[in-house]
Motif scaffolding. Structure first.
Motif, PDB file in Angstrom:
ATOM      1  N   ILE A 240       2.182   1.693  -3.503  1.00 49.86           N
ATOM      2  CA  ILE A 240       1.127   2.183  -4.391  1.00 49.86           C
ATOM      3  C   ILE A 240       0.853   3.668  -4.140  1.00 49.86           C
ATOM      4  O   ILE A 240       0.695   4.455  -5.080  1.00 49.86           O
ATOM      5  CB  ILE A 240      -0.159   1.337  -4.219  1.00 49.86           C
ATOM      6  N   ARG A 241       0.811   4.073  -2.864  1.00 50.54           N
ATOM      7  CA  ARG A 241       0.589   5.493  -2.550  1.00 50.54           C
ATOM      8  C   ARG A 241       1.735   6.361  -3.061  1.00 50.54           C
ATOM      9  O   ARG A 241       1.517   7.464  -3.556  1.00 50.54           O
ATOM     10  CB  ARG A 241       0.408   5.681  -1.046  1.00 50.54           C
ATOM     11  N   ALA A 242       2.968   5.862  -2.948  1.00 50.97           N
ATOM     12  CA  ALA A 242       4.117   6.627  -3.446  1.00 50.97           C
ATOM     13  C   ALA A 242       4.038   6.790  -4.958  1.00 50.97           C
ATOM     14  O   ALA A 242       4.284   7.882  -5.492  1.00 50.97           O
ATOM     15  CB  ALA A 242       5.420   5.934  -3.048  1.00 50.97           C
ATOM     16  N   GLN A 243       3.684   5.713  -5.663  1.00 51.27           N
ATOM     17  CA  GLN A 243       3.574   5.787  -7.129  1.00 51.27           C
ATOM     18  C   GLN A 243       2.422   6.710  -7.535  1.00 51.27           C
ATOM     19  O   GLN A 243       2.543   7.484  -8.482  1.00 51.27           O
ATOM     20  CB  GLN A 243       3.369   4.396  -7.729  1.00 51.27           C
ATOM     21  N   LEU A 244       1.300   6.623  -6.839  1.00 48.50           N
ATOM     22  CA  LEU A 244       0.160   7.481  -7.146  1.00 48.50           C
ATOM     23  C   LEU A 244       0.486   8.941  -6.875  1.00 48.50           C
ATOM     24  O   LEU A 244       0.160   9.821  -7.679  1.00 48.50           O
ATOM     25  CB  LEU A 244      -1.067   7.051  -6.338  1.00 48.50           C
ATOM     26  N   GLY A 245       1.149   9.217  -5.766  1.00 49.13           N
ATOM     27  CA  GLY A 245       1.543  10.589  -5.454  1.00 49.13           C
ATOM     28  C   GLY A 245       2.479  11.163  -6.502  1.00 49.13           C
ATOM     29  O   GLY A 245       2.344  12.318  -6.916  1.00 49.13           O
TER      30      GLY A 245
ATOM     31  N   ASN B 222      11.379   4.555  -6.734  1.00 48.24           N
ATOM     32  CA  ASN B 222      10.434   4.114  -5.700  1.00 48.24           C
ATOM     33  C   ASN B 222      10.448   2.600  -5.565  1.00 48.24           C
ATOM     34  O   ASN B 222      10.432   2.066  -4.452  1.00 48.24           O
ATOM     35  CB  ASN B 222       9.014   4.581  -6.028  1.00 48.24           C
TER      36      ASN B 222
ATOM     37  N   GLY C 227       0.827  -1.213   0.000  1.00 46.86           N
ATOM     38  CA  GLY C 227       0.000   0.000   0.000  1.00 46.86           C
ATOM     39  C   GLY C 227       0.857   1.257   0.000  1.00 46.86           C
ATOM     40  O   GLY C 227       0.527   2.243  -0.668  1.00 46.86           O
ATOM     41  N   GLY C 228       1.959   1.229   0.745  1.00 48.81           N
ATOM     42  CA  GLY C 228       2.876   2.373   0.752  1.00 48.81           C
ATOM     43  C   GLY C 228       3.507   2.604  -0.608  1.00 48.81           C
ATOM     44  O   GLY C 228       3.644   3.749  -1.056  1.00 48.81           O
TER      45      GLY C 228
END
Length: 121
Positions: A44-49, A111, A41-42
């Motif tokens: 995925i959040r980093a890639q989305l950000g 990332n 999840g971390g």
């Protein structure tokens, strides 16, 4: 050999881990436990950000082009026999989009490498 001798190297450890269980993050990720899900999840959040930040910068930069070309003197200017709007669209916008794409790939790979470093035991 004459002269001062170097002392042997010693490993300095700041804290010993007595009785602490070593976290096996690869196993946690593979088995999709709570810790593994949090790690993924971390990522995925980093890639989305990253994607959202670069998209915002791209939209703002490309949104400024029509505003600049709406100025009468810039919209009708001729450079090297080509009107400035065509020159900007062909010579600036497409290379800028290519550059943003390359930047995104490089940063997303970083990332992923950070995630793999974290996941490595």
């Amino acid at each position: 050999m004459t002269g001062p001798q170097r002392p042997t190297r010693q490993r300095v450890v700041l804290a010993e881990r007595h009785g602490a269980r070593r976290v096996r993050t690869r196993v946690e990720v593979a088995e999709q436990t709570e810790i593994g899900e949090a790690l993924i999840g971390g990522l995925i959040r980093a890639q989305l950000g990253l994607a959202l930040r670069l998209a915002l910068v791209t939209v703002l930069a490309l949104g400024a082009v029509p505003l600049l070309l709406n100025i009468e003197s810039l919209g009708s200017a001729v450079v090297i026999g080509v009107r400035l709007p065509w020159l900007l669209l062909g010579g600036a916008v497409f290379p800028a989009l290519y550059g943003v794409g390359r930047l995104y790939v490089r940063l997303s790979e970083r990332n992923e490498e950070d995630f793999l470093d974290l996941a490595g035991d």
